[in-house]
Enzyme design. Structure first.
Site, PDB file in Angstrom:
ATOM      1  N   ASP A  25      40.256  40.814  41.291  1.00  0.00           N
ATOM      2  CA  ASP A  25      39.155  40.042  40.698  1.00  0.00           C
ATOM      3  C   ASP A  25      39.579  39.449  39.361  1.00  0.00           C
ATOM      4  O   ASP A  25      38.822  39.475  38.386  1.00  0.00           O
ATOM      5  CB  ASP A  25      37.909  40.911  40.532  1.00  0.00           C
ATOM      6  N   LYS A  70      39.988  36.809  36.711  1.00  0.00           N
ATOM      7  CA  LYS A  70      39.274  35.584  36.343  1.00  0.00           C
ATOM      8  C   LYS A  70      39.085  35.602  34.832  1.00  0.00           C
ATOM      9  O   LYS A  70      39.243  36.658  34.186  1.00  0.00           O
ATOM     10  CB  LYS A  70      37.921  35.512  37.059  1.00  0.00           C
ATOM     11  N   ASN A 102      37.158  38.353  33.116  1.00  0.00           N
ATOM     12  CA  ASN A 102      37.751  39.692  33.133  1.00  0.00           C
ATOM     13  C   ASN A 102      39.016  39.773  32.280  1.00  0.00           C
ATOM     14  O   ASN A 102      39.831  40.675  32.453  1.00  0.00           O
ATOM     15  CB  ASN A 102      38.064  40.118  34.575  1.00  0.00           C
ATOM     16  N   ASP A 133      38.179  45.345  33.978  1.00  0.00           N
ATOM     17  CA  ASP A 133      37.343  45.417  35.184  1.00  0.00           C
ATOM     18  C   ASP A 133      38.166  45.707  36.440  1.00  0.00           C
ATOM     19  O   ASP A 133      38.529  44.803  37.193  1.00  0.00           O
ATOM     20  CB  ASP A 133      36.532  44.135  35.372  1.00  0.00           C
ATOM     21  N   THR A 144      35.863  36.959  43.246  1.00  0.00           N
ATOM     22  CA  THR A 144      34.982  35.879  42.795  1.00  0.00           C
ATOM     23  C   THR A 144      35.477  34.594  43.426  1.00  0.00           C
ATOM     24  O   THR A 144      36.632  34.208  43.238  1.00  0.00           O
ATOM     25  CB  THR A 144      34.997  35.773  41.259  1.00  0.00           C
TER      26      THR A 144
END
Length: 250
Positions: free
Chosen positions: A93, A95, A98, A111, A131
């Site tokens: 994840d 991004k 994060n 995260d 995401t």
């Protein structure tokens, strides 16, 4: 059904705690680690290292990042992924939201709630998550994928930092998914060749040919012209100063 959800939540918390503890123990410089944790009658609480500079998304929204700055942040993220992958962890994840900025201005990945542990080179991962704008095409088209999905997400982040837009965007989740699977990113003619090189390597729709997907992993990414002149050991020791240091209150 409720028991299944609780078990899944417990597993994710334990995975995150395990990774946070590892990061803290090994003093990994570009990841958020665990300060401490405690248990109440109803909750298990994880206290993470404080990063007062906000996240990369807020920084990108506030500033038009110079190319040199984008290269610096990308290099820090590469070092973070290098640590995770060498410890058989896939983030899944990655991004801008994060990636937090610490008080010295260094980006740090956080995260790990949907991260996957025990995943070595070419090991297969099952389960669609992440995401959407940062998810690799094989997550949608195949039953399994590898840690190569993290390198795709890095490509999306670099594209977004430099061009100030997503390579694959749309008005709906379905439209974004179809663009990720079938369309090629737009590379302006004015884009320097070394930037195009890193983006085309990371955003290769074939995970087996994607930059970072070979056994060399992060080292293959670090050797691209995009990072020419980067003193990796000095960066790891945080001897290279960030361009932005956000104001914060202790």
């Amino acid at each position: 059904m409720e028991d299944h959800v609780l078990m899944l939540l417990f597993f994710r918390i334990e995975t995150e705690k395990k990774i946070l503890q590892l990061v803290k123990k090994e003093k990994a410089p570009f990841l958020i680690g665990l300060d401490t944790y405690f248990v109440t009658n109803y909750n298990e609480c994880l206290v993470m290292e404080y990063a007062p500079g906000g996240d990369l998304r807020l920084l990108m929204d506030k500033y038009d990042l110079p190319l040199k700055c984008s290269i610096f942040y990308a290099a820090c993220i590469v070092q973070g992924l290098k640590f995770l992958h060498e410890n058989n962890i896939v983030h899944r994840d990655l991004k801008p939201e994060n990636i937090l900025l610490d008080k010295r201005g260094y980006p740090r990945i956080t995260d790990y709630g949907i991260s996957k542990t025990g995943i070595g080179f070419e090991d297969q991962i099952y389960g669609r998550c992440g995401t959407r704008p940062y998810m690799a095409p094989e997550i949608f088209t195949e039953s399994h994928y590898t840690r190569s999905v993290d390198w795709w997400a890095l490509g999306v982040i670099i594209y977004e930092m430099i061009l100030r837009k997503l390579p694959f965007d749309g008005d709906s989740g379905c439209e974004i998914r179809l663009k990720i699977i079938y369309e090629r990113p737009n590379y302006p003619r004015t884009l320097p060749a070394y930037v195009r090189d890193i983006l085309q390597g990371l955003l290769n729709k074939n995970p087996a040919l994607r930059l970072g997907s070979t056994v060399e992993g992060a080292h293959a990414v670090m050797e691209r012209p995009f990072f020419f002149g980067m003193k990796w050991e000095a960066l790891r020791r945080k001897e290279i100063k960030p361009m932005f240091i956000m104001n914060y209150t202790e």
